[in-house]
Design a protein around this motif. Structure first.
Motif, short mmCIF file in Angstrom:
data_model
loop_
_atom_site.label_atom_id
_atom_site.label_comp_id
_atom_site.label_asym_id
_atom_site.label_seq_id
_atom_site.Cartn_x
_atom_site.Cartn_y
_atom_site.Cartn_z
N ASP A 27 7.70 1.04 -6.69
CA ASP A 27 7.58 -0.07 -5.74
C ASP A 27 7.56 0.43 -4.29
O ASP A 27 7.37 -0.38 -3.37
N THR A 28 7.77 1.70 -4.08
CA THR A 28 7.75 2.25 -2.73
C THR A 28 6.38 2.09 -2.10
O THR A 28 5.37 2.51 -2.68
N ALA A 29 6.34 1.43 -0.95
CA ALA A 29 5.06 1.15 -0.28
C ALA A 29 5.32 0.47 1.05
O ALA A 29 6.45 0.05 1.34
N GLN A 47 0.84 -1.19 0.00
CA GLN A 47 0.00 0.00 0.00
C GLN A 47 0.88 1.24 0.00
O GLN A 47 1.65 1.46 0.94
N ALA A 48 0.77 2.01 -1.07
CA ALA A 48 1.49 3.27 -1.17
C ALA A 48 0.63 4.38 -0.59
O ALA A 48 -0.60 4.26 -0.53
N PRO A 49 1.24 5.48 -0.16
CA PRO A 49 0.46 6.60 0.41
C PRO A 49 -0.63 7.08 -0.54
O PRO A 49 -0.37 7.32 -1.73
N GLY A 50 -1.83 7.20 -0.03
CA GLY A 50 -2.94 7.69 -0.84
C GLY A 50 -3.53 6.68 -1.81
O GLY A 50 -4.42 7.03 -2.58
N LYS A 51 -3.04 5.45 -1.76
CA LYS A 51 -3.53 4.42 -2.69
C LYS A 51 -4.13 3.25 -1.92
O LYS A 51 -3.86 3.06 -0.74
N GLU A 52 -4.92 2.46 -2.62
CA GLU A 52 -5.49 1.27 -2.01
C GLU A 52 -4.44 0.16 -1.91
O GLU A 52 -3.48 0.11 -2.68
N ARG A 53 -4.68 -0.72 -0.95
CA ARG A 53 -3.81 -1.89 -0.82
C ARG A 53 -4.00 -2.79 -2.04
O ARG A 53 -5.12 -3.04 -2.48
#
Length: 126
Positions: free
Chosen positions: A91-93, A40-46
């Motif tokens: 890929d940062t999450a 899960q990245a910031p502001g995004k869904e898992r």
């Protein structure tokens, strides 16, 4: 109950590699049928990254990581790994390990999984 503990997250440069680990424990850990890695990245869904059928080792991946990431397990089937190569900033999450004792489909769905770890942060810089 099943407890999942992730480790291995770090900050790396683009093109680098990391290996995440997820150790399963608890009285019902032997009942786990499928394990998966989500992120899960910031502001995004898992979203799903990779899943594995523990008994056979059969795996499946989301398209964006095919050829770069590999999910595997140890011989005792107590630890699942995610080898991540050719990392890029996308890929940062926060990466989570998940598990379910129920067979069936829909394994790319978040709500398919009953047990979750706390997550381990992966940060890729350009």
């Amino acid at each position: 109950q099943v407890q999942l503990a992730e480790s291995g997250g770090d900050s790396v440069q683009a093109g680098g590699s990391l290996r995440l680990s997820c150790a399963a424990s608890g009285g019902y850990s032997g009942s786990i049928v499928y394990m998966g890695w989500f992120r899960q990245a910031p502001g995004k869904e898992r979203e799903v990254v990779a899943v594995m059928y523990r008994r056979s080792g059969t795996t499946a991946y989301t398209d964006s990581v095919k050829g770069r990431f590999t999910i595997s397990q140890d011989n005792a089937k107590t630890t699942v790994y995610l080898q991540m190569n050719s990392l890029n900033p996308e890929d940062t999450a926060l990466y989570f390990c998940a598990a379910t004792p129920y067979p069936g489909g829909g394994l790319f769905r978040v709500d398919r999984y009953n047990y979750w770890g706390q997550g381990t942060q992966v940060t890729v810089s350009s």
